[in-house]
Design a protein around this motif. Structure first.
Motif, PDB file in Angstrom:
ATOM      1  N   THR A   1       3.005  29.201 -20.086  1.00 61.40           N
ATOM      2  CA  THR A   1       4.433  29.608 -19.791  1.00 61.40           C
ATOM      3  C   THR A   1       5.247  28.938 -18.750  1.00 61.40           C
TER       4      THR A   1
ATOM      5  N   PHE B   1       7.506  35.161 -22.441  1.00 65.00           N
ATOM      6  CA  PHE B   1       6.623  34.594 -21.389  1.00 65.00           C
ATOM      7  C   PHE B   1       5.850  35.537 -20.084  1.00 65.00           C
TER       8      PHE B   1
ATOM      9  N   CYS C   1       3.356  28.631 -26.303  1.00 66.22           N
ATOM     10  CA  CYS C   1       4.355  28.995 -25.855  1.00 66.22           C
ATOM     11  C   CYS C   1       5.827  28.451 -26.169  1.00 66.22           C
TER      12      CYS C   1
END
Length: 392
Positions: A225, A371, A351
């Motif tokens: 993230t 996230f 991500c």
């Protein structure tokens, strides 16, 4: 007299290393935070942007292994790094001319095949020459921050496609500076001995290190993230009323704030324990992205720039040290490699791709909602594995 001459040569070498780091990290700084904006400007969807960045990160995993082997078996590692810098620069110029999603994805992946290993090989070169790694690595952060700022200004004035030209020029300069650095020759028999020692270490040995494996698993939900934030933050910033040039200013402050917290992290770890400090940084990361998901204005994003330093400044230093401290010294190298491959690169692929899908359906705030949720999963696993407990 001879001792003084050697000291001057060492200082000169250190200076060159620092300049080289500024120019080899600058291309990454000008590209990563603005590539999403560029791709959006030529008509790519959020899912396509996520696919491009995920594929390039996947390529970087294999490229690091391939070029790491070439570097290890080359008598002059500078030539490998120089070649990678020049090749990445050439590919960047090609990418500036492509607007087809499929073709761009392929060429961007090839560019990452050359770009991906540069940072790791530069670190290896510094460590092999017994230089002051901390002070040199700090120059990389400076180069990254300054290039984000410059890239934002240039992109705003001349067009976002110009980021590829800045990328190419800085990488070429960095490559030539690397070639001016004087390296100590390592005897061939030492290289052979080291290679033999490495061959005896098997990946299966790492699987016996339960804490290290747990940390690597948790890292997937934390480090991915924080890396993917480089791609999607510009969308959040512009949705909050900011400009492309403002993105550069924001990243200059955010990345710049990491350095003082990196210096402070060991002292805080000594006072509160490394394990608790990492837990606090993980919780702050989840809260930070949760706040981003509320859609704050660009003024607030800039005002609270130091949150990135508080999170990354701690995690980038102490997480790696934690992994190294819980494994047999014999497998530290493979543990670090596994962390970068699985936690950092693997988490980033996850991500970047799903962040792109979330942006298509929910906008930039949806990306940061995702996230934050992933960070929460990482925190729960960290406590479930008992990793927050201080080592006896």
């Amino acid at each position: 007299m001879q001792k003084k001459q050697k000291k001057n040569e060492k200082l000169n070498n250190t200076r060159k290393f620092k300049i080289a780091y500024v120019f080899t990290y600058a291309p990454i700084g000008v590209l990563c935070p603005l590539i999403g904006q560029y791709l959006s400007s030529i008509g790519f969807s959020g899912t396509q942007i996520g696919t491009v960045t995920a594929v390039s990160t996947a390529v970087a995993i294999f490229a690091s292994t391939f070029w790491g082997d070439k570097y290890s078996n080359c008598r002059d590692g500078r030539k490998v790094i120089f070649f990678l810098c020049i090749a990445a620069a050439v590919m960047a110029l090609f990418n500036s001319l492509i607007t087809s999603f499929t073709v761009f994805t392929v060429f961007f992946g090839v560019m990452y095949f050359f770009q991906g290993p540069v940072m790791g090989l530069a670190d290896a070169m510094v460590l092999e020459t017994d230089e002051n790694f901390a002070s040199i690595r700090l120059c990389g952060a400076v180069g990254y921050a300054l290039s984000v700022f410059a890239g934002g200004k240039i992109g705003g004035l001349l067009g976002l496609d110009k980021i590829f030209f800045v990328y190419a020029v800085t990488f070429v300069i960095g490559g030539f500076i690397v070639m001016t650095i004087k390296l100590q020759k390592v005897p061939l028999h030492k290289i052979e001995e080291t290679a033999k020692a490495r061959e005896k270490i098997k990946f299966s040995e790492l699987l016996k290190e339960k804490k290290a494996v747990a940390l690597i698993i948790c890292g997937i939900f934390m480090f991915g993230t924080n890396v993917a934030n480089n791609t999607y933050f510009s969308f959040l910033f512009r949705d909050g009323g900011g400009t492309v040039a403002g993105v550069g200013t924001a990243f200059l402050l955010m990345v710049g704030s990491e350095a003082p917290f990196m210096a402070l992290a060991p002292k805080l770890a000594g006072k509160f324990s490394q394990q608790r400090l990492i837990a606090a940084a993980m919780i702050l990361s989840a809260l930070r992205f949760g706040w981003y998901a509320s859609g704050p204005s660009h003024q607030w994003l800039i005002a609270l720039f130091f949150l990135q330093g508080m999170v990354n400044g701690v995690l980038l230093v102490e997480y790696m040290k934690y992994i190294s401290s819980v494994v047999n010294p014999r497998v530290i190298g493979i543990a670090v490699s596994a962390f970068y491959a699985i936690s950092s690169n693997g988490g980033t692929i996850l991500c970047n791709f799903f962040g792109g899908v979330a942006m298509d359906h929910f906008g930039s705030v949806g990306v940061y909602g995702l996230f934050s949720a992933l960070n929460v999963v990482g925190i729960i696993m960290y406590f479930a594995f008992g990793l927050q407990k201080k080592k006896k």
